[in-house]
Design an enzyme around this catalytic site. Structure first.
Site, mmCIF file in Angstrom:
data_model
loop_
_atom_site.group_PDB
_atom_site.id
_atom_site.type_symbol
_atom_site.label_atom_id
_atom_site.label_comp_id
_atom_site.label_asym_id
_atom_site.label_seq_id
_atom_site.Cartn_x
_atom_site.Cartn_y
_atom_site.Cartn_z
ATOM 1 N N LYS A 203 -27.847 100.729 19.928
ATOM 2 C CA LYS A 203 -29.308 100.811 20.010
ATOM 3 C C LYS A 203 -29.923 99.484 20.477
ATOM 4 C CE LYS A 203 -33.598 101.436 19.385
ATOM 5 N NZ LYS A 203 -34.490 102.445 19.890
ATOM 6 N N CYS A 257 -40.266 97.237 20.803
ATOM 7 C CA CYS A 257 -38.819 97.477 20.919
ATOM 8 C C CYS A 257 -38.173 96.468 21.842
ATOM 9 C CB CYS A 257 -38.597 98.875 21.454
ATOM 10 S SG CYS A 257 -39.578 100.066 20.576
HETATM 11 N N1 SAJ Z 1 -41.907 96.949 31.738
HETATM 12 C C1 SAJ Z 1 -41.879 96.130 32.852
HETATM 13 N N2 SAJ Z 1 -41.170 96.541 33.953
HETATM 14 C C2 SAJ Z 1 -40.515 97.731 33.985
HETATM 15 C C3 SAJ Z 1 -40.542 98.565 32.844
HETATM 16 C C4 SAJ Z 1 -41.244 98.151 31.725
HETATM 17 O O1 SAJ Z 1 -42.460 95.042 32.865
HETATM 18 O O2 SAJ Z 1 -39.924 98.038 35.029
HETATM 19 C C5 SAJ Z 1 -42.651 96.536 30.523
HETATM 20 C C6 SAJ Z 1 -43.731 97.528 30.113
HETATM 21 O O3 SAJ Z 1 -44.917 97.327 30.825
HETATM 22 C C7 SAJ Z 1 -43.857 97.243 28.630
HETATM 23 C C8 SAJ Z 1 -42.432 96.860 28.227
HETATM 24 O O4 SAJ Z 1 -41.770 96.532 29.429
HETATM 25 O O5 SAJ Z 1 -44.702 96.138 28.382
HETATM 26 C C9 SAJ Z 1 -41.647 97.951 27.516
HETATM 27 O O6 SAJ Z 1 -41.985 99.217 28.013
HETATM 28 P P1 SAJ Z 1 -40.956 100.395 28.259
HETATM 29 O O7 SAJ Z 1 -41.749 101.533 28.722
HETATM 30 O O8 SAJ Z 1 -39.855 99.963 29.153
HETATM 31 O O9 SAJ Z 1 -40.270 100.654 26.846
HETATM 32 P P2 SAJ Z 1 -40.819 100.919 25.351
HETATM 33 O O10 SAJ Z 1 -40.818 99.614 24.623
HETATM 34 O O11 SAJ Z 1 -42.069 101.697 25.368
HETATM 35 O O12 SAJ Z 1 -39.653 101.852 24.766
HETATM 36 C C10 SAJ Z 1 -38.315 101.372 24.700
HETATM 37 C C11 SAJ Z 1 -37.388 102.411 25.330
HETATM 38 N N3 SAJ Z 1 -36.068 101.827 25.514
HETATM 39 C C12 SAJ Z 1 -35.435 101.851 26.697
HETATM 40 O O13 SAJ Z 1 -35.910 102.303 27.703
HETATM 41 C C13 SAJ Z 1 -34.061 101.256 26.743
HETATM 42 C C14 SAJ Z 1 -37.334 103.637 24.441
HETATM 43 O O14 SAJ Z 1 -36.379 104.542 24.927
HETATM 44 C C15 SAJ Z 1 -36.955 103.247 23.006
HETATM 45 O O15 SAJ Z 1 -37.003 104.349 22.148
HETATM 46 C C16 SAJ Z 1 -37.944 102.253 22.498
HETATM 47 O O16 SAJ Z 1 -37.954 101.129 23.374
HETATM 48 C C17 SAJ Z 1 -37.530 101.867 21.085
HETATM 49 O O17 SAJ Z 1 -38.146 102.328 20.123
HETATM 50 O O18 SAJ Z 1 -36.533 101.165 20.930
#
Ligand code: SAJ
Length: 408
Positions: A203, A257
């Site tokens: 995880k 996360c």
């Molecule tokens: N972000 C970027 N560039 C990207 C993708 C995201 O800068 O290409 C930023 C987003 O704007 C945001 C942050 O990263 O600020 C995180 O956003 P996210 O949408 O990537 O992820 P979370 O935090 O909403 O959810 C994550 C997910 N984990 C993965 O994709 C590996 C989700 O599946 C998990 O359930 C969650 O964390 C968790 O609870 O662990």
């Protein structure tokens, strides 16, 4: 079928509990926060998420109830917060520990305690087993321990609950099968059974992988900025390679996360986490990079008054109202440190006042600012591009469809 008591009705626990109830399980949702429980019992949801209202109605129709009391049961799913300690970067297991203690006060003999909260690798061995044993319970007889970390992404939670593969770590294969059957009542994807330590580690490294990948994109953005190359074009081309998949740069990484879990590894393995630590630092440096870009634009256009700057977006990402660790809040903190006050803020999803100079109306916000900094790519701004076209725009999310917007 026996009762499932879901403990912790936040962003993960609530949708999970509702989904279990909708799928025919007898479910009671427990949270110590009586305000939250009262709200749910009054038929009012506590946060916004696509499809959550329908799920809520379906769960209520199936007799789901909410309580501040832990129930007598043989199956508990714990989705309580797991914050980290600011100084040491280690996980603070206090909420998991107190939830397990509360379960032990009421549970049936042989009950399964499933921890869904993200925990750092080794937490169950180091913190949870000892407290259970200290209370005279024999693990494997009196209670069973499992770790079934969630994987759902805010904004698409309901779909992902049903369609994402998941992992269940357990000491005993029989108990793992029993819990797997409960998750199979709604999860249509593969459910992998493993041991508890592997479930904990997998995880945390999933989120760390994403943090490192985003950091790579952010570093590329900085490199490309110095030579005036379009980073989005570079990434688009590179991603045509069948084995390359670079994520997108942005104003920083927020949420509870991806910006948090890598710290668990850094805290526990300080001598071994060079890459992971560097990635964290790069992503944490992005709000400062955005400030630098704002300064560039102000200089170029002879703007001296910081209150002419408007930040669009307070949530940590698009189309959610969750502001935890949001890049905008990180940026405002940097500004506060430099005693620079007055920047305007607007987010259509955030209806509670959280920061100074926050506007509740988009038009009022626009009337006050000369520069709009797009911090979050909500659909709302995509649908209102025409309203910002005549402003100076710093587009940190690469969503603007008109010419002339400044980029990261
Ligand atoms: N972000 C970027 N560039 C990207 C993708 C995201 O800068 O290409 C930023 C987003 O704007 C945001 C942050 O990263 O600020 C995180 O956003 P996210 O949408 O990537 O992820 P979370 O935090 O909403 O959810 C994550 C997910 N984990 C993965 O994709 C590996 C989700 O599946 C998990 O359930 C969650 O964390 C968790 O609870 O662990």
């Amino acid at each position: 079928m026996s009762l499932v008591n879901v403990i912790g009705l936040g962003y993960i626990g609530l949708p999970t509990a509702l989904m279990l109830a909708k799928s025919g399980n007898e479910v009671v949702g427990t949270d110590l926060n009586s305000k939250l429980v009262n709200s749910l019992n009054a038929g009012k949801l506590t946060f916004q998420e696509d499809g959550l209202e329908e799920l809520f109605q379906a769960a209520l129709a199936n007799g789901m109830t909410f309580s501040t009391e832990y129930q007598k049961s043989d199956t508990y799913i714990l989705a309580v917060p797991t914050p980290y300690i600011e100084e040491s970067k280690k996980l603070d297991p206090k909420y998991v520990i107190s939830a397990v203690n509360n379960v032990l006060d009421v549970c049936d003999k042989g009950a399964a305690i499933v921890i869904e909260s993200t925990i750092s690798p080794g937490t169950i061995d180091r913190h949870i087993r000892p407290i259970i044993e200290a209370r005279g319970f024999v693990i494997g007889e009196d209670v069973h321990l499992l770790h079934a970390p969630e994987r759902i992404i805010p904004g698409n939670m309901i779909y992902e609950l049903e369609h994402n593969s998941r992992t269940i770590g357990a000491d005993s294969p029989e108990v793992a099968e029993k819990i797997k059957a409960i998750y199979e009542s709604f999860c249509q994807a593969e459910i992998v059974l493993t041991d508890i330590r592997s479930a904990e580690m997998s995880k945390v490294i999933e989120n760390t992988y994403r943090d490192v990948n985003i950091a790579f994109a952010n570093e590329l953005a900085k490199i490309c900025r110095t030579d005036d190359i379009d980073v989005y074009e570079i990434i688009k081309i590179a991603n045509k390679h069948p084995r390359v998949n670079i994520l997108q740069p942005g104003p920083g990484v927020g949420g509870h996360c991806i910006s948090v879990d890598p710290w668990f590894l850094v805290g526990d393995y300080p001598d071994l986490t060079n890459l992971i630590l560097a990635a964290r630092k790069i992503n944490d440096s992005m709000p400062r990079h955005v400030l630098g870009r704002i300064r560039d634009i102000m200089r170029e256009h002879n703007i001296t008054d910081i209150s002419k700057i408007g930040l669009y977006g307070l949530a940590y990402k698009e189309n959610v109202d969750d502001t935890r660790e949001s890049p905008t809040l990180q940026l405002l903190e940097r500004l506060d440190e430099h005693l620079a006050f007055g920047v305007k803020v607007f987010d259509p999803f955030v209806t509670e006042r959280m920061v100074d100079h926050q506007f509740m109306n988009f038009e009022d916000f626009l009337n006050e600012v000369e520069v709009v900094v797009v911090m979050v790519g909500h659909d709302h701004i995509k649908q209102n591009m025409d309203k910002i076209e005549d402003k100076l725009v710093l587009d940190t999310k690469n969503i603007c469809t008109f010419e002339g917007a400044y980029k990261l």
